[in-house]
Design an enzyme around this catalytic site. Sequence first.
Site, PDB file in Angstrom:
ATOM      1  N   ASP A  21      21.034 -35.368  16.035  1.00  0.00           N
ATOM      2  CA  ASP A  21      22.279 -34.727  16.443  1.00  0.00           C
ATOM      3  C   ASP A  21      22.037 -33.881  17.690  1.00  0.00           C
ATOM      4  OD1 ASP A  21      24.632 -33.304  16.651  1.00  0.00           O
ATOM      5  OD2 ASP A  21      24.161 -31.962  14.972  1.00  0.00           O
ATOM      6  N   ASP A  25      26.726 -30.605  15.608  1.00  0.00           N
ATOM      7  CA  ASP A  25      27.785 -30.527  14.595  1.00  0.00           C
ATOM      8  C   ASP A  25      27.332 -31.065  13.235  1.00  0.00           C
ATOM      9  OD1 ASP A  25      27.594 -33.195  15.153  1.00  0.00           O
ATOM     10  OD2 ASP A  25      29.705 -33.493  15.673  1.00  0.00           O
ATOM     11  N   ASP A  29      24.272 -38.508  16.874  1.00  0.00           N
ATOM     12  CA  ASP A  29      25.143 -39.026  17.939  1.00  0.00           C
ATOM     13  C   ASP A  29      24.342 -39.807  18.980  1.00  0.00           C
ATOM     14  OD1 ASP A  29      23.912 -36.934  19.385  1.00  0.00           O
ATOM     15  OD2 ASP A  29      25.463 -35.532  18.700  1.00  0.00           O
ATOM     16  N   ASP A  98      25.656 -53.701  16.063  1.00  0.00           N
ATOM     17  CA  ASP A  98      26.012 -54.120  14.705  1.00  0.00           C
ATOM     18  C   ASP A  98      27.513 -54.383  14.720  1.00  0.00           C
ATOM     19  OD1 ASP A  98      26.278 -54.393  11.930  1.00  0.00           O
ATOM     20  OD2 ASP A  98      24.853 -52.782  11.530  1.00  0.00           O
ATOM     21  N   ASP A 199      27.515 -58.246  10.604  1.00  0.00           N
ATOM     22  CA  ASP A 199      27.675 -57.693   9.256  1.00  0.00           C
ATOM     23  C   ASP A 199      28.440 -58.674   8.359  1.00  0.00           C
ATOM     24  OD1 ASP A 199      27.697 -55.079   7.593  1.00  0.00           O
ATOM     25  OD2 ASP A 199      29.783 -55.733   7.530  1.00  0.00           O
ATOM     26  N   GLU A 256      23.928 -61.089   8.448  1.00  0.00           N
ATOM     27  CA  GLU A 256      23.685 -60.556   7.106  1.00  0.00           C
ATOM     28  C   GLU A 256      24.261 -61.553   6.106  1.00  0.00           C
ATOM     29  OE1 GLU A 256      24.542 -56.594   4.421  1.00  0.00           O
ATOM     30  OE2 GLU A 256      26.156 -57.590   5.505  1.00  0.00           O
ATOM     31  N   HIS A 331      19.633 -49.339   5.776  1.00  0.00           N
ATOM     32  CA  HIS A 331      20.596 -48.296   5.407  1.00  0.00           C
ATOM     33  C   HIS A 331      21.331 -48.594   4.097  1.00  0.00           C
ATOM     34  CE1 HIS A 331      22.845 -51.505   7.156  1.00  0.00           C
ATOM     35  NE2 HIS A 331      23.985 -50.936   6.808  1.00  0.00           N
ATOM     36  N   ASP A 332      21.135 -49.791   3.538  1.00  0.00           N
ATOM     37  CA  ASP A 332      21.794 -50.149   2.272  1.00  0.00           C
ATOM     38  C   ASP A 332      20.823 -50.157   1.100  1.00  0.00           C
ATOM     39  OD1 ASP A 332      24.230 -50.604   3.532  1.00  0.00           O
ATOM     40  OD2 ASP A 332      23.803 -52.728   3.880  1.00  0.00           O
TER      41      ASP A 332
HETATM   42  C1  NOJ Z   1      26.921 -54.482   4.914  1.00  0.00           C
HETATM   43  C2  NOJ Z   1      26.538 -53.202   5.584  1.00  0.00           C
HETATM   44  O1  NOJ Z   1      25.169 -53.210   5.840  1.00  0.00           O
HETATM   45  C3  NOJ Z   1      26.977 -52.105   4.675  1.00  0.00           C
HETATM   46  O2  NOJ Z   1      26.468 -50.849   5.032  1.00  0.00           O
HETATM   47  C4  NOJ Z   1      28.485 -52.109   4.634  1.00  0.00           C
HETATM   48  O3  NOJ Z   1      28.925 -51.176   3.685  1.00  0.00           O
HETATM   49  C5  NOJ Z   1      29.027 -53.485   4.242  1.00  0.00           C
HETATM   50  N1  NOJ Z   1      28.344 -54.571   4.876  1.00  0.00           N
HETATM   51  C6  NOJ Z   1      30.481 -53.581   4.588  1.00  0.00           C
HETATM   52  O4  NOJ Z   1      30.647 -53.609   5.980  1.00  0.00           O
END
Ligand code: NOJ
Length: 562
Positions: A21, A25, A29, A98, A199, A256, A331-332
């Site tokens: 950041d 805030d 960013d 992305d 995605d 993905e 990140h998932d």
């Molecule tokens: C896969 C993404 O990696 C995830 O973070 C997102 O929530 C879903 N697709 C929906 O876009």
Amino acid sequence: MNPKWWKESVVYQIYPISFKDASGDGIGDLRGVTSKLDYLKDLGVDVIWLCPIYKSPNHDNGYDISDYCDIQPEYGTMEDFDRLLREAHSRGMKIMMDLVLNHTSNEHPWFIESKSSEDNPKRDYYIWRKGKNGGPPNNWESYFSGSVWEYDSTTDSYYLHLYAKQQPDLNWDNQAVVDELHDMIHWWLKKGVDGFRFDAIAHIVKAQGLPDADNPNRLPTVRAYQLFSNLDKVHTLLQNLHDQVLFHYDIMTVGETSGLGPHQALDYVGDTRRELNMVFQFEHMYLDAESPGSGKWNIKPWNLLELKKVMSEWQTVLHNQGWNANYLENHDQPRSVSRFGNDLNYRVESAKMLATFLLTLEGTPYIFQGQEIGMTNPSFASIEDYRDVETLNFYHDMREKGMPEESIMKAIRKKSRDNARTPMQWDNSENAGFSKAQPWINVNSNYMEVNVAAAQKDPNSIYNYYKELIALRKKYKVIVYGEYKLLLPLDPEIYAYTRTCEDERLLVILNFFDKQPVFEWPREINPEGAKLLISNYKPSSNENVNKLTLRPYESRVYLLDS
Ligand code: NOJ
């Protein structure tokens, strides 16, 4: 070998909200990202995968886009983006965007128009249906709990959303939608971006007629993945996208694609297919779930034999036919050291072992921010600490269904996507040097010990080990292109393989647990002349190479006499 720059690249994934950041805030960013480019260059990164930075109401941290050609104000401006791109390029790094093409935000102007009336020209940009028997049009379950259908009283109809209700699915059967998306992708390419991660691309086509899924247990909703994943028409659409847009640029693409094995993946990435360069597969991510169909929250211990089987299949089937995208976290997903390693007693050793694995497979390696310093799952105490829409929906759904709080929290602590989304730990100052303000999500409490500044100073850190591995990947072609062959398929603790390419040969030995198994040097490989390229332990002076007693999570990479 069919050499390509994107095969030889190391990708680093940035989740901008949690990276750095600069504005103060509490939210990461673009200027924050730019300020860390030298750090990434120094690590050896070639390509940055930037998670969505487009304008978005942020119900799913940017995966709900309300303007494809504008920047999320909290992340900065288009000037900030242009500067980031320029600065990355000037350091010889590339930026992969992305792009979310399966759905938009419900605040996208297309959707606002689409829902306004049945005869609006944008009506068919999304998937609208009338209800059935007083309920939704079919029984499909959303990835984020509940039905995929949301009722809208304006036109007394339902719209389809595979993810959150704020993420309505686009209708790819409508050529106008396809044209709009192609134009937008052209626009970004003309700006000079170097590639895309597409995605949820496996889901852009739904089964004709949107039929109910089998429902033997008469549940209100059922997981119907096969009715909206990897259907034939996805390939036609991707071939058109490739031929009409992508093909004109020297870029890299990764899709993905959940729900497929390596043979099916060849339909996307096969050298002759003209679709994508690589896909993210999910088979190894399901090894600790009861069954893919039962969803990720139903946890069981993963097992090394299964991991070997899955990874080996992908390695062998795609060799010379397509190309792998290798990852252990993103990140998932939870942090890999907490999931496949040991973040309690062997954090450093096991993170290095996993790094060795990731960077010595055939395919392009993807490192997620913080992985290079061995960041761990935060194990937050209460649901109040979590922010992720999937996690919160799961929590409320399970509470309603009567599941005990502690069982829900146990699953969340292991599997919540927020495990990977805590702020990047830069140093031991307040908020881990991520921000001057209270971050949007709490910092992991171990930041005093686990942070970039400390790791850079320590020659034995995970960070320095990554750096060394990345440098080796650039030095030896065999690490990028070598053919993979699994050794010891039935050993429950040791994962070992060779990689062979022209006159170079590599042997990788990974002890995946905290025991001390013995690795017997394969008879067909001569230990004389084997050169140890890297290990997470110092070899002991009196060791017997023929029968190597591995230490907990020990990893070794040898260059062999060919
Ligand atoms: C896969 C993404 O990696 C995830 O973070 C997102 O929530 C879903 N697709 C929906 O876009």
